[in-house]
Design a protein around this motif. Structure first.
Motif, short mmCIF file in Angstrom:
data_model
loop_
_atom_site.label_atom_id
_atom_site.label_comp_id
_atom_site.label_asym_id
_atom_site.label_seq_id
_atom_site.Cartn_x
_atom_site.Cartn_y
_atom_site.Cartn_z
N ILE A 1 0.86 -1.18 0.00
CA ILE A 1 0.00 0.00 0.00
C ILE A 1 0.90 1.23 0.00
O ILE A 1 1.71 1.40 0.91
N LYS A 2 0.75 2.04 -1.03
CA LYS A 2 1.56 3.26 -1.21
C LYS A 2 3.04 2.96 -0.97
O LYS A 2 3.67 3.57 -0.10
N ASN A 3 3.59 2.05 -1.73
CA ASN A 3 5.02 1.70 -1.69
C ASN A 3 5.47 0.94 -0.44
O ASN A 3 6.63 0.62 -0.31
N GLU A 4 4.56 0.66 0.48
CA GLU A 4 4.95 -0.02 1.72
C GLU A 4 4.48 -1.47 1.70
O GLU A 4 3.31 -1.75 1.44
N PHE A 5 5.40 -2.39 1.99
CA PHE A 5 5.04 -3.80 2.08
C PHE A 5 4.26 -4.01 3.37
O PHE A 5 4.73 -3.69 4.45
N ILE A 6 3.04 -4.53 3.24
CA ILE A 6 2.18 -4.74 4.41
C ILE A 6 2.34 -6.16 4.95
O ILE A 6 2.49 -6.36 6.14
N GLY A 7 2.31 -7.15 4.04
CA GLY A 7 2.48 -8.52 4.48
C GLY A 7 1.71 -9.49 3.61
O GLY A 7 1.23 -9.13 2.53
N GLY A 8 1.58 -10.70 4.11
CA GLY A 8 0.87 -11.75 3.39
C GLY A 8 -0.53 -11.94 3.94
O GLY A 8 -1.04 -11.12 4.70
N CYS A 9 -1.14 -13.05 3.58
CA CYS A 9 -2.53 -13.33 3.92
C CYS A 9 -2.81 -13.24 5.43
O CYS A 9 -3.74 -12.57 5.85
N ASP A 10 -2.02 -13.92 6.24
CA ASP A 10 -2.28 -13.96 7.69
C ASP A 10 -2.23 -12.57 8.31
O ASP A 10 -3.07 -12.21 9.14
N ILE A 11 -1.24 -11.77 7.90
CA ILE A 11 -1.08 -10.42 8.44
C ILE A 11 -2.25 -9.54 8.01
O ILE A 11 -2.83 -8.82 8.82
N VAL A 12 -2.62 -9.62 6.72
CA VAL A 12 -3.73 -8.81 6.21
C VAL A 12 -5.03 -9.19 6.92
O VAL A 12 -5.81 -8.32 7.33
N LYS A 13 -5.24 -10.49 7.11
CA LYS A 13 -6.44 -10.98 7.78
C LYS A 13 -6.50 -10.46 9.23
O LYS A 13 -7.54 -9.98 9.69
#
Length: 110
Positions: free
Chosen positions: A77-89
């Motif tokens: 999101i806006k050049n920043e790595f947020i994570g994978g499925c578990d983190i997003v969930k």
């Protein structure tokens, strides 16, 4: 990772506010984790670009090197790595994801 793959990844991340590197496409995910992550973004009505890593082996391996993260999907999101499925969930369930979207000024369903 070759320069072309690195440039492709950077280009997608820089030119799309919300970018999901996934297996398959948002309309036809080809793995449960990719489906779950894209569904969360759809529920929040976030406009995002899904990039199918299955179309390009260099991209599939390159994104893991780029982010230093071993699994796919990967959300930026806006050049920043947020994570994978578990983190997003987890972020979605805790309300952190909505907070992040507000902070980054990303249009979504409130």
């Amino acid at each position: 990772m070759d320069q072309q793959t690195n440039d492709l990844i950077k280009n997608e991340i820089e030119n799309n506010e919300v970018c999901l590197f996934m297996k398959g496409t948002p309309d036809a995910p080809q793995c449960g984790f990719s489906m779950a992550t894209s569904n969360i973004l759809k529920i929040l009505e976030v406009n995002f670009k899904g990039i199918n890593v299955l179309e390009n082996q260099n991209l599939r391996e390159g994104i893991k090197v780029f982010s230093d993260w071993p699994t796919i999907p990967q959300l930026y999101i806006k050049n920043e790595f947020i994570g994978g499925c578990d983190i997003v969930k987890e972020m979605y369930e805790s309300g952190e994801l909505k907070k992040l979207l507000v902070e980054k000024n990303i249009k979504h369903k409130s």
